[in-house]
Design a protein around this motif. Structure first.
Motif, PDB file in Angstrom:
ATOM      1  N   MET A   1       7.062   0.556  -2.751  1.00 42.17           N
ATOM      2  CA  MET A   1       6.061   1.197  -1.933  1.00 42.17           C
ATOM      3  C   MET A   1       4.736   1.269  -2.677  1.00 42.17           C
ATOM      4  N   PHE A   2       3.666   1.174  -1.931  1.00 40.33           N
ATOM      5  CA  PHE A   2       2.337   1.228  -2.523  1.00 40.33           C
ATOM      6  C   PHE A   2       1.961   2.684  -2.811  1.00 40.33           C
ATOM      7  N   ASP A   3       1.285   2.912  -3.924  1.00 38.43           N
ATOM      8  CA  ASP A   3       0.817   4.255  -4.265  1.00 38.43           C
ATOM      9  C   ASP A   3      -0.564   4.462  -3.656  1.00 38.43           C
ATOM     10  N   TRP A   4      -0.597   5.050  -2.463  1.00 35.58           N
ATOM     11  CA  TRP A   4      -1.842   5.243  -1.726  1.00 35.58           C
ATOM     12  C   TRP A   4      -2.742   6.268  -2.395  1.00 35.58           C
ATOM     13  N   THR A   5      -2.190   7.088  -3.282  1.00 35.91           N
ATOM     14  CA  THR A   5      -2.984   8.148  -3.905  1.00 35.91           C
ATOM     15  C   THR A   5      -3.620   7.718  -5.226  1.00 35.91           C
ATOM     16  N   LYS A   6      -3.234   6.562  -5.756  1.00 37.12           N
ATOM     17  CA  LYS A   6      -3.857   6.089  -7.002  1.00 37.12           C
ATOM     18  C   LYS A   6      -5.300   5.702  -6.693  1.00 37.12           C
ATOM     19  N   ARG A  17      -5.854  -4.283  -4.352  1.00 37.46           N
ATOM     20  CA  ARG A  17      -4.484  -4.005  -3.885  1.00 37.46           C
ATOM     21  C   ARG A  17      -4.501  -3.051  -2.685  1.00 37.46           C
ATOM     22  N   PHE A  18      -5.321  -2.023  -2.755  1.00 39.19           N
ATOM     23  CA  PHE A  18      -5.432  -1.047  -1.661  1.00 39.19           C
ATOM     24  C   PHE A  18      -5.849  -1.751  -0.367  1.00 39.19           C
ATOM     25  N   HIS A  19      -6.885  -2.564  -0.427  1.00 39.85           N
ATOM     26  CA  HIS A  19      -7.378  -3.259   0.770  1.00 39.85           C
ATOM     27  C   HIS A  19      -6.352  -4.253   1.296  1.00 39.85           C
ATOM     28  N   SER A  20      -5.706  -4.960   0.405  1.00 34.89           N
ATOM     29  CA  SER A  20      -4.690  -5.924   0.825  1.00 34.89           C
ATOM     30  C   SER A  20      -3.519  -5.222   1.504  1.00 34.89           C
ATOM     31  N   ALA A  21      -3.034  -4.151   0.896  1.00 34.20           N
ATOM     32  CA  ALA A  21      -1.905  -3.409   1.460  1.00 34.20           C
ATOM     33  C   ALA A  21      -2.290  -2.764   2.789  1.00 34.20           C
ATOM     34  N   VAL A  96      -4.455  11.663   9.787  1.00 30.98           N
ATOM     35  CA  VAL A  96      -3.053  11.726   9.371  1.00 30.98           C
ATOM     36  C   VAL A  96      -2.977  11.239   7.932  1.00 30.98           C
ATOM     37  N   ALA A  97      -1.837  11.474   7.311  1.00 28.44           N
ATOM     38  CA  ALA A  97      -1.645  11.161   5.897  1.00 28.44           C
ATOM     39  C   ALA A  97      -1.616   9.656   5.628  1.00 28.44           C
ATOM     40  N   LEU A  98      -2.183   9.253   4.498  1.00 28.59           N
ATOM     41  CA  LEU A  98      -2.119   7.854   4.067  1.00 28.59           C
ATOM     42  C   LEU A  98      -0.681   7.375   3.938  1.00 28.59           C
ATOM     43  N   ALA A  99       0.218   8.267   3.555  1.00 25.70           N
ATOM     44  CA  ALA A  99       1.622   7.899   3.374  1.00 25.70           C
ATOM     45  C   ALA A  99       2.254   7.371   4.661  1.00 25.70           C
TER      46      ALA A  99
END
Length: 130
Positions: A1-6, A17-21, A96-99
């Motif tokens: 799983m991607f760490d959306w909070t990093k 990575r954030f934009h790709s995910a 809503v939450a990024l998660a």
């Protein structure tokens, strides 16, 4: 799983990575909602080095934006209605939450609850006038 909070702040690799995910998850969300091809676009604004920027799914009746703009509250997905793909202000903002990007069916349910669009609904922008 991607760490959306990093944080993407001052971290070019994390921002990539954030934009790709986020783009990948928004494509899956569009499919889960049953949005017809050509009725939406997905775009990225990487913005400056101190912020995450945002990734946006813009449909004819809904505008969904993902970013790290609500980290203190845990929210980072903006969902609102719109009247076409030239409407950048749209209806009321809902967060809503990024998660939720890790649970596409739940995110799709939230989008449907907020906007009324999605599988088994009419995809007309007129149906969702604010």
């Amino acid at each position: 799983m991607f760490d959306w909070t990093k944080s993407c702040s001052y971290d070019a690799q994390q921002k990539r990575r954030f934009h790709s995910a986020a783009r990948s998850r928004l494509k899956k969300l569009a499919a889960e909602l049953g949005l017809p091809p050509g009725s939406f676009d997905i775009r990225s604004n990487r913005a400056g080095i101190a912020v995450s920027g945002e990734v946006t799914l813009h449909h004819t009746a809904v505008y969904i934006q993902v970013g790290q703009f609500g980290m203190a509250s845990g929210h980072g997905i903006l969902i609102r209605t719109c009247k076409g793909r030239k409407d950048y202000t749209g209806g009321a903002n809902h967060f809503v939450a990024l998660a939720m990007l890790d649970d596409i069916p739940a995110l799709a349910a939230a989008v449907r609850a907020i906007t009324g669009i999605g599988r088994d609904t009419v995809h007309s922008p007129d149906r969702h006038a604010a």
